[in-house]
Design a protein around this motif. Structure first.
Motif, short mmCIF file in Angstrom:
data_model
loop_
_atom_site.label_atom_id
_atom_site.label_comp_id
_atom_site.label_asym_id
_atom_site.label_seq_id
_atom_site.Cartn_x
_atom_site.Cartn_y
_atom_site.Cartn_z
N ALA A 179 -35.11 -47.37 -42.51
CA ALA A 179 -36.48 -47.62 -42.99
C ALA A 179 -36.49 -48.40 -44.29
O ALA A 179 -37.45 -49.12 -44.58
CB ALA A 179 -37.22 -46.29 -43.16
N GLU A 180 -35.46 -48.26 -45.07
CA GLU A 180 -35.40 -48.90 -46.39
C GLU A 180 -35.12 -50.39 -46.31
O GLU A 180 -35.45 -51.13 -47.24
CB GLU A 180 -34.33 -48.18 -47.23
CG GLU A 180 -34.26 -48.61 -48.65
CD GLU A 180 -35.51 -48.34 -49.47
OE1 GLU A 180 -35.62 -48.93 -50.55
OE2 GLU A 180 -36.38 -47.56 -49.04
N ILE A 181 -34.55 -50.87 -45.21
CA ILE A 181 -34.24 -52.29 -45.08
C ILE A 181 -35.54 -53.09 -45.11
O ILE A 181 -36.42 -52.90 -44.30
CB ILE A 181 -33.47 -52.59 -43.77
CG1 ILE A 181 -32.21 -51.75 -43.66
CG2 ILE A 181 -33.17 -54.09 -43.66
CD1 ILE A 181 -31.15 -52.03 -44.70
N LEU B 92 -43.69 -48.82 -40.17
CA LEU B 92 -42.44 -49.51 -40.50
C LEU B 92 -42.41 -50.95 -39.98
O LEU B 92 -41.67 -51.78 -40.50
CB LEU B 92 -41.24 -48.75 -39.94
CG LEU B 92 -40.88 -47.46 -40.67
CD1 LEU B 92 -39.83 -46.70 -39.88
CD2 LEU B 92 -40.39 -47.75 -42.07
N LEU B 93 -43.19 -51.23 -38.97
CA LEU B 93 -43.21 -52.57 -38.40
C LEU B 93 -43.98 -53.56 -39.28
O LEU B 93 -43.90 -54.77 -39.07
CB LEU B 93 -43.79 -52.54 -37.00
CG LEU B 93 -42.96 -51.77 -35.97
CD1 LEU B 93 -43.72 -51.65 -34.66
CD2 LEU B 93 -41.61 -52.42 -35.77
N ILE B 94 -44.70 -53.04 -40.28
CA ILE B 94 -45.46 -53.90 -41.20
C ILE B 94 -44.57 -54.21 -42.41
O ILE B 94 -44.17 -53.30 -43.13
CB ILE B 94 -46.75 -53.19 -41.66
CG1 ILE B 94 -47.62 -52.84 -40.46
CG2 ILE B 94 -47.51 -54.07 -42.65
CD1 ILE B 94 -48.76 -51.90 -40.77
N GLY C 123 -45.74 -42.48 -52.50
CA GLY C 123 -46.56 -42.94 -51.38
C GLY C 123 -45.87 -43.94 -50.48
O GLY C 123 -46.48 -44.47 -49.56
N ASP C 124 -44.59 -44.21 -50.73
CA ASP C 124 -43.84 -45.16 -49.93
C ASP C 124 -43.45 -44.54 -48.58
O ASP C 124 -43.44 -43.31 -48.42
CB ASP C 124 -42.58 -45.59 -50.70
CG ASP C 124 -41.89 -46.79 -50.08
OD1 ASP C 124 -42.57 -47.82 -49.88
OD2 ASP C 124 -40.68 -46.71 -49.80
N LYS C 125 -43.09 -45.38 -47.63
CA LYS C 125 -42.71 -44.91 -46.30
C LYS C 125 -41.57 -43.90 -46.36
O LYS C 125 -41.59 -42.90 -45.64
CB LYS C 125 -42.28 -46.10 -45.43
CG LYS C 125 -43.37 -47.06 -45.12
CD LYS C 125 -42.79 -48.29 -44.43
CE LYS C 125 -43.49 -49.51 -44.96
NZ LYS C 125 -42.90 -50.75 -44.58
N THR C 126 -40.58 -44.19 -47.19
CA THR C 126 -39.43 -43.28 -47.23
C THR C 126 -39.77 -41.95 -47.89
O THR C 126 -39.19 -40.93 -47.53
CB THR C 126 -38.22 -43.95 -47.93
OG1 THR C 126 -38.64 -44.50 -49.17
CG2 THR C 126 -37.61 -45.03 -47.05
N GLN C 127 -40.75 -41.93 -48.80
CA GLN C 127 -41.16 -40.66 -49.38
C GLN C 127 -41.91 -39.84 -48.32
O GLN C 127 -41.67 -38.64 -48.17
CB GLN C 127 -42.06 -40.85 -50.60
CG GLN C 127 -42.42 -39.50 -51.22
CD GLN C 127 -43.46 -39.60 -52.31
OE1 GLN C 127 -44.40 -40.38 -52.21
NE2 GLN C 127 -43.29 -38.78 -53.34
#
Length: 185
Positions: free
Chosen positions: A15-17, A84-86, A116-120
């Motif tokens: 997810a971080e990439i 994640l696709l965005i 608020g990030d995806k990985t959080q």
């Protein structure tokens, strides 16, 4: 234990990439010579942010023990897969902070960028799924380091060679699989 650690590591690393914090790593690496200071800042910020996030997810799991809760957590993973696709865009970084050094700047900026990030959000969901604050925190932190340390050390060279669309697709697929498996029990 092993499943929570491996799942947390792999999903967050993927997810971080191309995520904004990876772009932040690239910016920091270009601005500071002290690469190990940046890496130490990423480590500390991630441990703090993801530790709280995994704890929150674990705490929330007590309210998600029903069938509805199972569906909510699983659906959240699937929605996160779509998110994640965005592609993320790079946020501007204030140069006035540079005087505080690579470690402090990286720690503060990474901690704030993760809010608020995806990985959080993924860490909260992983904490809720596995109810293991320690192993989820260790896994997500390792995932962050696996994705960001090479960027700090090899920077622009790597970013030009990593197919971000493919990586985002693989990350989305991984999150969707975790969501479906959670729903199926």
């Amino acid at each position: 234990m092993f499943e929570s650690f491996i799942t947390s590591t792999l999903t967050v690393a993927l997810a971080e990439i191309g995520d904004k914090t990876q772009l932040l790593s690239l910016v920091l690496a270009a601005r500071f010579r002290n690469k190990w200071g940046i890496i130490a800042g990423i480590l500390l910020a991630t441990l703090l942010n993801h530790g709280v996030s995994a704890w929150l997810g674990s705490w929330l799991s007590q309210f998600l023990q029903s069938e509805t809760g199972t569906w909510l957590v699983g659906a959240s993973f699937i929605l996160l897969a779509a998110w994640l696709l965005i592609p993320d865009k790079d946020d501007d970084v204030d140069n006035r902070l540079d005087r505080y050094g690579a470690f402090l700047v990286a720690t503060v900026l990474f901690f704030l960028a993760e809010i608020g990030d995806k990985t959080q959000i993924a860490t909260v969901l992983l904490g809720a799924q596995f109810e293991s604050v320690f192993w989820v925190t260790m896994g997500t932190t390792l995932g962050m380091l696996l994705a960001n340390v090479p960027v700090v050390l090899a920077g622009d060279y790597l970013m030009k060679r990593i197919p971000l669309t493919l990586t985002r697709t693989l990350a989305a697929l991984a999150f969707a699989i975790v969501g479906v498996l959670h729903i199926l029990g």
